[in-house]
Design an enzyme around this catalytic site. Sequence first.
Site: not given
Length: 286
Positions: A148, A162, A166
């Site tokens: 992660s 992005y 995560k």
Amino acid sequence: MEHQQENQGTNIPTANKVWFITGASRGFGRVWATAALERGDKVAATARNLSAIADLQEKYKENVLTLELDVTNYDQVAKTIRQAHEHFGRLDVVLNNAGYSLVATIEEATIDQVKAMYNTNIFGAVAVIQAALPILRKQGYGHILGTSSNLGHVVLPVIGYYSSSKWAFEAIHESLAAEVKSFGIKVTIIEPGAYATEFGSQASLKFADGLDVYTDFKAKFFEGLQHMERGNPEATPEAIFKVVDTENPPLRLSLGSHNLAWVRTAYAERIASWEEWKAVSNAAQG
């Protein structure tokens, strides 16, 4: 081929583990695959381009199996997991590492660009997990690792999509950990901070077409990134080994010395805001 261990956690390997690693051509995937091989483990290393990991095969011979894998091809994911298991006879550590970042403000990115990133970062990881779980359940043990980011807890502008991937990645793995614990399967989310890996290269970044209204904002953002202290990726393998070698690994492992302070500040601000609006929130209970 090694003899397959069909146990219920009674003969869990403590050394010479067998790894399955996605995104092994560069970045942390490459560093951790190489480090595992150097300590005598066996690795099924995967990459979209086999030539990018051919040198691993040349150097580590029978200890490594290099396989072509695009995690967005779900049939190929299932086939590659089977190949790795059949070759080595077991899978001890399954490391989901493939991913990339979409660089764009929320307004700039197209829906198709966001979907494509999620297809790799989220759905590709889920495909690997779902393909590996029947094997790990039959073994009665296994350890799923997911790469992660510290951005799974905090957010930066311009890479908000992005960061969002995560956050989703974190939720999926936390739920998974509770669901598979009774099968003897462990789950750890690896959360690196800023590191000097190839993740900042063109191969790991995709850019949306920019809008002029954000030009100055993004210029200042990228200038700030240039001054960010980055860790040495070669210093990380021992931390990963400690996690996979321990009997009771953590659900989350932060990598880097700056992450905790940033996360602590972010959560303190959230709690303070919730507390400030507590009366309004409580009144909404009805």
